[in-house]
Design an enzyme around this catalytic site. Sequence first.
Site: not given
Ligand SMILES: Cc1cc2nc3c(=O)[nH]c(=O)nc-3n(C[C@H](O)[C@H](O)[C@H](O)COP(=O)(O)O)c2cc1C
Length: 189
Positions: A42, A44, A124
């Site tokens: 992702t 940010n 993100e």
């Molecule tokens: C399409 C999409 C849906 C997501 N849905 C959730 C969710 O329902 N619950 C959640 O805790 N995180 C969700 N995330 C976030 C992910 O947990 C997050 O991208 C992950 O923690 C990586 O973040 P980081 O790269 O900052 O560590 C989602 C991310 C995306 C791109």
Amino acid sequence: MTTRHCDAEIPDSPRPPYPLVSGYCDITCGFGRGSAELGIPTANVPIEELSVEFNNLSLGIYFGFAKVQAIDKQLSVDSRSDGTKVEFNYGRYLSKEKDDLNVLPVVLSIGKNPFYGNNFKTIELHIIHKFNKDFYGAKVKFCILGYLRPELDYTTKEALIKDINIDIYKSLSVLSKDSYKSLGSLLDD
Ligand SMILES: Cc1cc2nc3c(=O)[nH]c(=O)nc-3n(C[C@H](O)[C@H](O)[C@H](O)COP(=O)(O)O)c2cc1C
């Protein structure tokens, strides 16, 4: 494709407040778990670079289009909050020939990632495209065309990955409809 209890109804064409269109935002680094743990990288973007309309959206998962732009800057190294190093290449490896700079479909998470227990909101973008390299420090502008579902907590990482893959599938299906696809032009320079 099965319908999930959490799925919002998606209209035939975007309804207010959509479309919401951003300006070019900086791509910063999150915790890096998206790529490393989930296999779903992702980008940010800082919430303070977005207008009040974006910041007023409910926490949840959205879809739209995004367009990435490289900036001319020397490579540099920054640190994540846990001390791990991240190379900022400002998008120098993005390739026009590989369509990296096109208007591309995106799924976005606006929220606190309850699965990871963050105590602050992040925005993100998972751009649905195969990039060969990270592009921290590049710029991205995007439009949000609709809402998919609330963010949820999960008991396993696999369940979160499965739901994100459903989000991607649903988004691609909606974005292929003319009434949504035509709005990719909102990101034309
Ligand atoms: C399409 C999409 C849906 C997501 N849905 C959730 C969710 O329902 N619950 C959640 O805790 N995180 C969700 N995330 C976030 C992910 O947990 C997050 O991208 C992950 O923690 C990586 O973040 P980081 O790269 O900052 O560590 C989602 C991310 C995306 C791109």
